[in-house]
Design an enzyme around this catalytic site. Sequence first.
Site, PDB file in Angstrom:
ATOM      1  N   CYS A   1     -71.009   1.015 -31.234  1.00 18.07           N
ATOM      2  CA  CYS A   1     -70.818  -0.051 -30.487  1.00 18.07           C
ATOM      3  C   CYS A   1     -69.257  -0.659 -30.834  1.00 18.07           C
ATOM      4  O   CYS A   1     -68.679  -0.219 -31.568  1.00 18.07           O
ATOM      5  CB  CYS A   1     -71.888  -1.002 -30.678  1.00 18.07           C
TER       6      CYS A   1
ATOM      7  N   HIS B   1     -76.011  -2.162 -38.319  1.00 21.26           N
ATOM      8  CA  HIS B   1     -75.923  -0.813 -37.715  1.00 21.26           C
ATOM      9  C   HIS B   1     -75.828   0.165 -38.683  1.00 21.26           C
ATOM     10  O   HIS B   1     -75.110  -0.014 -39.936  1.00 21.26           O
ATOM     11  CB  HIS B   1     -74.921  -0.644 -36.573  1.00 21.26           C
TER      12      HIS B   1
ATOM     13  N   GLU C   1     -73.478   2.631 -39.034  1.00 21.47           N
ATOM     14  CA  GLU C   1     -72.042   2.711 -39.284  1.00 21.47           C
ATOM     15  C   GLU C   1     -71.421   1.730 -40.378  1.00 21.47           C
ATOM     16  O   GLU C   1     -70.990   2.007 -41.229  1.00 21.47           O
ATOM     17  CB  GLU C   1     -71.128   2.629 -38.010  1.00 21.47           C
TER      18      GLU C   1
ATOM     19  N   CYS D   1     -69.004  -2.230 -34.529  1.00 16.52           N
ATOM     20  CA  CYS D   1     -68.870  -1.137 -35.305  1.00 16.52           C
ATOM     21  C   CYS D   1     -67.593  -0.675 -35.135  1.00 16.52           C
ATOM     22  O   CYS D   1     -66.932  -0.063 -36.183  1.00 16.52           O
ATOM     23  CB  CYS D   1     -70.010  -0.222 -35.202  1.00 16.52           C
TER      24      CYS D   1
END
Length: 144
Positions: free
Chosen positions: A95, A69, A71, A98
């Site tokens: 999410c 992801h 992040e 993350c």
Amino acid sequence: MNTKWDRRFIRLAEHIASWSKDPSTKVGAVIIDSNHRIVSVGFNGLAQGVLDSADKLNDREQKYPRIIHAETNAILFSQRDLLNCTIYVWPMPPCARCASIIIQSGIKRVVAIRPTVEELKRWGTDIEIADNDFEEAGVTLEYV
């Protein structure tokens, strides 16, 4: 808060998202320090050296276990202490996984786009877990 800096950096996160090769969801993240200096950027994608092939990116069973992801990529590429930094995320909030990584990194503020009804239908539970963890850990989550 929604300052001119927030608007600038969320737009930058949107631009960074466009670099993703994911055909369905492009996410970007920008980490800044307290002086509004860019510390790191990241977008969602496969690990370095892993071929961005259509069979991996178009098949969710292949993609989801592999994708990193935005992040997480921004945190991994930061190469410095992130204590008290801010992370901007486009086009949806982090999410739960993350969120945990953001909390553990020392980032204290998250700025994101408010999730759409469609995103809440699909990811609502995950977003709620992230929101609760941010609150419990003392990380500010703001929507622009």
